[in-house]
Design an enzyme around this catalytic site. Structure first.
Site, mmCIF file in Angstrom:
data_model
loop_
_atom_site.group_PDB
_atom_site.id
_atom_site.type_symbol
_atom_site.label_atom_id
_atom_site.label_comp_id
_atom_site.label_asym_id
_atom_site.label_seq_id
_atom_site.Cartn_x
_atom_site.Cartn_y
_atom_site.Cartn_z
ATOM 1 N N LEU A 28 0.844 -1.192 0.000
ATOM 2 C CA LEU A 28 0.000 0.000 0.000
ATOM 3 C C LEU A 28 0.879 1.241 0.000
ATOM 4 C CD1 LEU A 28 -2.516 -1.139 2.786
ATOM 5 C CD2 LEU A 28 -2.953 -1.113 0.325
ATOM 6 N N HIS A 29 0.649 2.125 -0.960
ATOM 7 C CA HIS A 29 1.414 3.370 -0.965
ATOM 8 C C HIS A 29 0.682 4.541 -1.623
ATOM 9 C CE1 HIS A 29 2.260 1.930 -5.048
ATOM 10 N NE2 HIS A 29 2.578 3.179 -5.344
ATOM 11 N N ARG A 30 -0.504 4.318 -2.179
ATOM 12 C CA ARG A 30 -1.238 5.409 -2.818
ATOM 13 C C ARG A 30 -1.691 6.427 -1.777
ATOM 14 N NH1 ARG A 30 -0.102 5.154 -8.186
ATOM 15 N NH2 ARG A 30 -0.138 2.984 -8.840
#
Length: 351
Positions: free
Chosen positions: A195-197
């Site tokens: 997860l990085h958005r």
């Protein structure tokens, strides 16, 4: 991952007497050894001929640094073509710089679109394709996107996916990370999440709700979470995590894809990972409302879940019930994309 197959194909053609010569320019945008150096070593990519060493900074600072450095390089030693891959800041910055100096631009992974202008990658794609001469594409969807912007068929080359070239070439070399035994990971009995958005990780409350939904929906199975630097900033401020979520460092290519190959499923907001899960036949739940890779949904194992944590539980219930789609591999994702790109470049530049 995207440039390696092209370089391997160029070297193979050079050994056969092929006409192309090249230099590899590393902008330094990805400067962490885990995100850059280890990938070069594991994938057999030669040391860059030039490293602009741009390093960290805002998107504008990185863009400016890359453009200044690359302009100096081209003015000192001009190229016959600038080949850029993907949709990162370096892709856009080098393409614009080259075109302003009247150096033709070839874009690998051209025509990909999410329609979401809040994503920096989408802006990079649009800007790069606006100044591209030759478009190397991964799908018929990308071809259609380009035709809708009046790009002629003679400039579009449907070649396949270099990411998949790299995956297939290294499938037998994948290796387990050192922590597999420590976490008790068994094939098909754990999850991988990335997860990085910004929509998912920049808000502490939203990120916590998402992680709680992952922890609950995976029914106590281990969840391996290689932590992106952007996610790490928010994670440090959270009071705690579900007990089955295990944070690990960003993983090198061979170790990360070993984890994906043996996982029960992947929960992600990355686009590229959805391509790899599709080829490996691993269920993929994408925590986004859109994707620039619709073939992974229409043909592959990927499904768009959205960013609302409430939607994750029912999707995981279907997975545990054995109701996930099997998927298939899109056309030309066959491991020979690099060869096709080099053949086109020889024709375009040397005939």
């Amino acid at each position: 991952m995207k440039i390696a197959p092209i370089l391997h194909a160029m070297r193979a053609r050079a050994e056969e007497g092929g006409p192309l010569h090249w230099r590899l320019v590393h902008t330094g945008q990805h400067y962490d050894p885990r995100m850059s150096g280890e990938f070069f070593e594991q994938l057999g990519i030669p040391a860059p001929d030039v490293n602009l060493e741009v390093g960290s900074g805002t998107q504008a600072e990185q863009t400016a640094g890359i453009m200044v450095g690359y302009e100096k390089l081209l003015m000192a030693e001009r190229s016959a073509c600038c080949l850029v891959v993907g949709d990162v800041t370096s892709t856009m910055a080098c393409a614009i710089t080259a075109q302003k100096l009247h150096v033709p631009v070839a874009h690998v992974e051209a025509g990909i679109r999410s329609g979401d202008w809040t994503m920096p990658e989408e802006i990079n794609r649009l800007a790069t394709d606006a100044v591209t001469d030759w478009f190397f594409t991964t799908s018929e969807v990308a071809n259609s996107n380009l035709r809708q912007t009046n790009v002629g068929n003679e400039r579009i080359f449907f070649v396949g996916n270099t990411m998949i070239d790299t995956l297939l070439a290294n499938m037998q070399r994948l290796r387990a990370p050192a922590f597999v035994d420590e976490l008790g990971l068994e094939s098909g009995e754990y999850f991988v999440t990335t997860l990085h958005r910004p929509a998912n990780v920049d808000s502490g409350n939203g990120f916590a709700r998402l992680l709680d939904a992952i922890g609950a929906g995976t029914r106590g199975l281990p969840v391996v979470f290689p932590v992106h630097p952007r996610s790490a900033k928010t994670l440090r401020a959270l009071p705690g995590l579900p007990s089955n979520i295990h944070l690990v460092d960003p993983q090198p290519y061979l170790e990360f894809n070993w984890l994906v190959k043996h996982a029960k499923a992947v929960i992600t907001d990355s686009g590229g990972i959805t391509e790899e899960t599709t080829v490996m036949g691993v269920p993929c739940l994408t925590l986004r409302d859109n994707t620039e890779r619709p073939e992974t949904v229409e043909l592959g194992t990927n499904e768009l879940i959205g960013t609302d944590p409430v939607r994750l539980g029912p999707a995981l219930d279907r997975l545990f019930a054995g109701q996930w789609k099997r998927g298939s591999v899109p056309p030309l994702w066959d491991g020979r994309t690099g060869e096709r790109i080099v053949a086109h470049l020889e024709r375009l530049l040397c005939e």
